[in-house]
Structures are given as C-alpha cells and as structure tokens.
Enzyme design. Structure first.
Site, PDB file in Angstrom:
ATOM      1  N   ARG A 193       0.873  -1.172   0.000  1.00  0.00           N
ATOM      2  CA  ARG A 193       0.000   0.000   0.000  1.00  0.00           C
ATOM      3  C   ARG A 193       0.909   1.220   0.000  1.00  0.00           C
ATOM      4  O   ARG A 193       2.032   1.174   0.524  1.00  0.00           O
ATOM      5  CB  ARG A 193      -0.895   0.017   1.237  1.00  0.00           C
ATOM      6  CG  ARG A 193      -1.818  -1.200   1.363  1.00  0.00           C
ATOM      7  CD  ARG A 193      -2.600  -1.143   2.674  1.00  0.00           C
ATOM      8  NE  ARG A 193      -3.528  -2.267   2.804  1.00  0.00           N
ATOM      9  CZ  ARG A 193      -3.226  -3.422   3.397  1.00  0.00           C
ATOM     10  NH1 ARG A 193      -2.016  -3.603   3.922  1.00  0.00           N
ATOM     11  NH2 ARG A 193      -4.116  -4.392   3.467  1.00  0.00           N
ATOM     12  N   LYS A 241      -2.092  -2.901   7.857  1.00  0.00           N
ATOM     13  CA  LYS A 241      -3.335  -2.454   8.486  1.00  0.00           C
ATOM     14  C   LYS A 241      -3.566  -3.182   9.801  1.00  0.00           C
ATOM     15  O   LYS A 241      -3.337  -4.386   9.903  1.00  0.00           O
ATOM     16  CB  LYS A 241      -4.515  -2.717   7.548  1.00  0.00           C
ATOM     17  CG  LYS A 241      -4.748  -1.635   6.515  1.00  0.00           C
ATOM     18  CD  LYS A 241      -6.054  -1.869   5.779  1.00  0.00           C
ATOM     19  CE  LYS A 241      -6.380  -0.737   4.825  1.00  0.00           C
ATOM     20  NZ  LYS A 241      -7.664  -0.967   4.133  1.00  0.00           N
ATOM     21  N   HIS A 264      -2.342   3.110  -6.296  1.00  0.00           N
ATOM     22  CA  HIS A 264      -2.958   1.907  -5.742  1.00  0.00           C
ATOM     23  C   HIS A 264      -3.217   0.868  -6.831  1.00  0.00           C
ATOM     24  O   HIS A 264      -3.249  -0.332  -6.543  1.00  0.00           O
ATOM     25  CB  HIS A 264      -4.270   2.254  -5.034  1.00  0.00           C
ATOM     26  CG  HIS A 264      -4.766   1.166  -4.129  1.00  0.00           C
ATOM     27  ND1 HIS A 264      -4.068   0.772  -2.998  1.00  0.00           N
ATOM     28  CD2 HIS A 264      -5.866   0.377  -4.178  1.00  0.00           C
ATOM     29  CE1 HIS A 264      -4.731  -0.210  -2.398  1.00  0.00           C
ATOM     30  NE2 HIS A 264      -5.816  -0.463  -3.098  1.00  0.00           N
ATOM     31  N   ARG A 287      -0.620  -1.815  -6.956  1.00  0.00           N
ATOM     32  CA  ARG A 287      -0.823  -2.933  -6.015  1.00  0.00           C
ATOM     33  C   ARG A 287      -1.798  -3.945  -6.625  1.00  0.00           C
ATOM     34  O   ARG A 287      -1.580  -5.154  -6.531  1.00  0.00           O
ATOM     35  CB  ARG A 287      -1.336  -2.386  -4.687  1.00  0.00           C
ATOM     36  CG  ARG A 287      -1.719  -3.430  -3.640  1.00  0.00           C
ATOM     37  CD  ARG A 287      -2.003  -2.720  -2.322  1.00  0.00           C
ATOM     38  NE  ARG A 287      -2.892  -3.456  -1.450  1.00  0.00           N
ATOM     39  CZ  ARG A 287      -2.503  -4.334  -0.527  1.00  0.00           C
ATOM     40  NH1 ARG A 287      -1.224  -4.625  -0.393  1.00  0.00           N
ATOM     41  NH2 ARG A 287      -3.391  -4.928   0.252  1.00  0.00           N
ATOM     42  N   HIS A 311      -3.948  -9.315   3.290  1.00  0.00           N
ATOM     43  CA  HIS A 311      -5.409  -9.359   3.462  1.00  0.00           C
ATOM     44  C   HIS A 311      -5.765 -10.257   4.645  1.00  0.00           C
ATOM     45  O   HIS A 311      -5.223 -11.353   4.782  1.00  0.00           O
ATOM     46  CB  HIS A 311      -6.085  -9.923   2.202  1.00  0.00           C
ATOM     47  CG  HIS A 311      -6.116  -8.956   1.064  1.00  0.00           C
ATOM     48  ND1 HIS A 311      -6.344  -9.336  -0.250  1.00  0.00           N
ATOM     49  CD2 HIS A 311      -5.953  -7.599   1.033  1.00  0.00           C
ATOM     50  CE1 HIS A 311      -6.308  -8.265  -1.030  1.00  0.00           C
ATOM     51  NE2 HIS A 311      -6.087  -7.206  -0.277  1.00  0.00           N
ATOM     52  N   TYR A 367      -9.596 -10.827  -7.264  1.00  0.00           N
ATOM     53  CA  TYR A 367      -8.669 -10.797  -8.391  1.00  0.00           C
ATOM     54  C   TYR A 367      -8.921 -11.933  -9.377  1.00  0.00           C
ATOM     55  O   TYR A 367      -8.505 -11.849 -10.528  1.00  0.00           O
ATOM     56  CB  TYR A 367      -7.218 -10.821  -7.888  1.00  0.00           C
ATOM     57  CG  TYR A 367      -6.859  -9.550  -7.170  1.00  0.00           C
ATOM     58  CD1 TYR A 367      -6.649  -8.365  -7.867  1.00  0.00           C
ATOM     59  CD2 TYR A 367      -6.777  -9.510  -5.774  1.00  0.00           C
ATOM     60  CE1 TYR A 367      -6.354  -7.176  -7.208  1.00  0.00           C
ATOM     61  CE2 TYR A 367      -6.478  -8.338  -5.110  1.00  0.00           C
ATOM     62  CZ  TYR A 367      -6.275  -7.172  -5.833  1.00  0.00           C
ATOM     63  OH  TYR A 367      -5.996  -6.002  -5.178  1.00  0.00           O
TER      64      TYR A 367
END
Length: 313
Positions: free
Chosen positions: A168, A192, A259, A262, A285, A294
């Site tokens: 990110r 995150k 972004h 990514r 994730h 994806y």
C-alpha cells in the site's frame, strides 16, 4: 485514538462512556486502524443523533435495550436521504451491530433486532490493474515527469515497491531507512491493524532504493526512507500528483493510480500461476474473500483475449 467530546454527541453520559469502552475494545481485540476506528465512532455518533430525533430525547442505555429492526431501517433510510452510499450504509450498520453486541454481552441490550436487518447490497467494484507493459513503463525512471534526478529516483523506487512488492502507498512511504539493509531480500511490513507480514524484495527494487539513497540530498540515517523536496515526510498526495502527470504523458487511463500498481501486482501474479493463499499473505489481506476478487479480474482478461484471438469468437 482521541475520544470525542460528549458535547459533540447527543447521548447520555453513561452511554457515551460505553461507546468509548467499545472503541477501546475493538482496537485491542480486532486491532483496527485509527482510520477505521474513527469511521466506526462517526457512524455511531450519527446513530445517536438519529435516535435523538427519533425518540425526541437523547438516547440512554435503556433505549438500546430493545432496538427494533424498524428503528435500524429508519436510521438507514435517513442516512440514504442524506446521500450515503451502499458501502457507507453497510459500514454504519456493521458498527451499530457491533456496539449492540458489545452491550448484549454485558446484559444491557438485545442485539437480535440488529441481526435481523439485511445489510444493504454492495455494488460490485473490480480492481482496475494496469497492463504489464504499462506497469513497467510507470516504474521506468527515464519516463518520470520530474526535473530533479533524485526525485525521479525517489518516485521510481516508490512505484517499484508498489508494483514489485504489492505494498500500500502508506506502507511504502512509512518505511524506515533501517528496514532497508545491505542487499536485503525481504521486507518486514507493518500493515493495516498493526498486522506484520514478510514480503520478498526483488533485486530491481533493491537497486531502485539504493540509487535513490545515493542521489538523495537529505540525511536519511535512522529516519523515514522517502523524503519530500525539502527533506520532510513524503506525503501520498505528492506521489499521486506525480502519477497523474505521468499517466497523462504516457496516455494511460485515470484508473492508473499508485494503488492500481498494487492491484497489478496481485493480478499479474495470479495470471502467472500464483496461488490465492500466497497472494493473500503478500498483500496482507485478513480474509481470503478479499483476495478472491482478483480471480474475477483475471477471468475478464482471459475472456477478452479469447474474444479477440479465437477464430470462432
């Protein structure tokens, strides 16, 4: 995260105290980022304001005891009239449900009404990756649209980290100089919610970083790796602005953002035979369902190739 002043929220003091306790509990148990916590706090504040109008008095703990599905539907309808989209409504409902479950565990509420309300249908939004050839152009230092050689090298190093490591932009710009050892081949990323993950650092990324460090006129020892023009913190808005200039010069679509690199990392790995579990780990994730989006992108790409190339298409 600083707690909101009671003056900013229309609710009883004891309910506000429980709200603060709930937020602290979320941060410890679910390791939410500050941004997510702020969103949850804002959603609950809006719910309290709605209940104040709905009840004609500031809500108290006793008012949370049996919140009905019709109450929550009225809240969502009110937010929708104010212009909130499906994603915002879904997050708001999730926050209220979480708070009511928190109260239910303490014997202060019944959360069954919240569980009975259906989450607003979310619009399908697929990532828009760059073509591999375009991603390579974006990460080419000779094509960077800046005059200063060291800034061109800096932007290239950032872009290579986004595309080559799937970081990110906040993760890339948050890197410290001491995280980049001599010819290291891995990076330990704090993502995150404070979740750590290890990502491989490609030789080309190492070379781009080393080239930037050699040209950078500012002292980097034991500080942030990437710096702004005057030596301070490099903000994401600067990279986004420079990317906008670059995509204009290269005739790329508006979806070619930092972004998107990514997204390109994940999509190109999947197309090259990478498995979803590995890509999930590399992206950081929490859920495999997030990574599975994806597969839809790759299917669309394959269908497009088929329709253009197959003689019977």
């Amino acid at each position: 995260m600083p707690m909101s002043s009671p003056l900013l929220i229309t609710a009883s003091r004891d309910l506000l105290a429980l709200k603060d306790e709930w937020l602290k509990n979320l941060e410890v148990e679910r390791r939410l980022s500050d941004k997510t916590s702020e969103s949850y706090e804002r959603d609950l504040r809006q719910f309290f304001h709605f209940m104040t109008d709905y009840l004609a008095t500031p809500p108290k703990i006793s008012d949370m005891k049996n919140v009905r599905p019709s109450d929550l539907r009225a809240f969502l309808a009110s937010r929708r009239r104010d212009g909130a989209g499906a994603r915002t409504l879904g997050r708001g409902l999730s926050g209220v449900r979480s708070f009511l479950r928190f109260l239910e565990k303490r014997g202060l509420a019944n959360a069954s009404g919240a569980r009975a309300v259906r989450t607003p249908k979310q619009p399908k939004s697929l990532p828009k990756p760059l073509a591999a050839s375009d991603a390579l152009r974006v990460t080419n230092q000779d094509l960077q649209m800046v005059d200063e050689p060291w800034i061109a090298a800096r932007n290239t190093a950032v872009m290579v980290l986004l595309y080559g490591c799937g970081l990110r932009i906040s993760e890339a710009l948050g890197l410290k100089t001491n995280q980049i050892g001599t010819k290291t081949d891995i990076l330990l990323i704090n993502g995150k919610g404070g979740k750590e993950r290890v990502v491989p650092l490609l030789p080309i990324a190492n070379e781009a970083i080393e080239h930037y460090i050699n040209l950078c006129p500012h002292q980097l020892a034991d500080g942030l790796l990437f710096r702004g023009a005057r030596g301070g913190k490099l903000h994401a808005a600067i990279i986004q602005r420079d990317m906008k200039r670059l995509r204009s010069a290269l005739d790329l679509p508006d979806t070619a953002t930092p972004h998107a690199l990514r997204h390109s990392f994940a999509t190109h790995l999947l197309a090259g035979g990478g498995d979803l579990r590995t890509i999930q780990e590399l992206l950081g994730h929490a859920s495999l369902s997030t990574t599975q989006i994806y597969t839809a992108v790759d299917t669309d790409r394959l269908l497009d190739i088929y329709q253009k190339a197959h003689p019977r298409a």
